[in-house]
Design a protein around this motif. Structure first.
Motif, PDB file in Angstrom:
ATOM      1  N   TYR A 281       0.711   9.188  -1.911  1.00 34.76           N
ATOM      2  CA  TYR A 281       0.317   7.898  -2.497  1.00 34.76           C
ATOM      3  C   TYR A 281       1.483   6.900  -2.473  1.00 34.76           C
ATOM      4  CZ  TYR A 281      -0.778   4.497  -6.109  1.00 34.76           C
ATOM      5  OH  TYR A 281      -0.965   3.328  -6.793  1.00 34.76           O
ATOM      6  N   HIS A 282       2.638   7.348  -2.931  1.00 35.42           N
ATOM      7  CA  HIS A 282       3.802   6.458  -2.988  1.00 35.42           C
ATOM      8  C   HIS A 282       4.295   6.072  -1.590  1.00 35.42           C
ATOM      9  CE1 HIS A 282       4.043   6.396  -7.279  1.00 35.42           C
ATOM     10  NE2 HIS A 282       4.087   7.718  -7.327  1.00 35.42           N
ATOM     11  N   SER A 283       4.141   6.961  -0.623  1.00 33.85           N
ATOM     12  CA  SER A 283       4.579   6.633   0.744  1.00 33.85           C
ATOM     13  C   SER A 283       3.667   5.599   1.403  1.00 33.85           C
ATOM     14  CB  SER A 283       4.628   7.893   1.596  1.00 33.85           C
ATOM     15  OG  SER A 283       3.332   8.333   1.961  1.00 33.85           O
ATOM     16  N   LEU A 284       2.445   5.476   0.918  1.00 31.64           N
ATOM     17  CA  LEU A 284       1.493   4.518   1.489  1.00 31.64           C
ATOM     18  C   LEU A 284       1.567   3.153   0.815  1.00 31.64           C
ATOM     19  CD1 LEU A 284      -1.594   6.865   1.836  1.00 31.64           C
ATOM     20  CD2 LEU A 284      -0.058   6.092   3.647  1.00 31.64           C
ATOM     21  N   ASN A 285       2.211   3.088  -0.312  1.00 29.06           N
ATOM     22  CA  ASN A 285       2.296   1.819  -1.058  1.00 29.06           C
ATOM     23  C   ASN A 285       3.660   1.193  -0.966  1.00 29.06           C
ATOM     24  OD1 ASN A 285      -0.359   1.774  -2.004  1.00 29.06           O
ATOM     25  ND2 ASN A 285       0.145   3.308  -3.502  1.00 29.06           N
TER      26      ASN A 285
END
Length: 91
Positions: free
Chosen positions: A87-91
């Motif tokens: 999730y954090h890598s996509l945001n």
């Protein structure tokens, strides 16, 4: 959640087709959290639904393992951490 109810109430009754009576046996707050996971109106809400599912799964799986006398493995926390990293890598 149904296994938790069964482990506390006994497994000899039905929660109804598609668990239509499950709300009778769960705390109101958990019912609301469960219903919130059906929100599909945005990308962010879909992620939040997944994290809410992880939270509910962990809560009820730990209770079931305790009620039935089994040790609870930690792999759901590992999966949650992995999912949060994605999730954090996509945001």
């Amino acid at each position: 959640m149904s296994w938790h109810i069964g482990s506390e109430q006994g497994f000899s009754f039905s929660l109804g087709k598609n668990y239509k009576f499950i709300e009778r046996y769960l705390p109101e707050q958990d019912c609301q959290k469960l219903l919130s996971t059906y929100s599909e109106n945005s990308y962010e809400n879909m992620w939040q639904s997944l994290f809410t599912c992880h939270e509910l799964f962990r809560k009820y799986a730990k209770a079931v393992s305790k009620n039935l006398g089994y040790p609870y493995p930690n792999y759901d926390e590992v999966i949650t951490k992995y999912t949060e990293e994605i999730y954090h890598s996509l945001n």
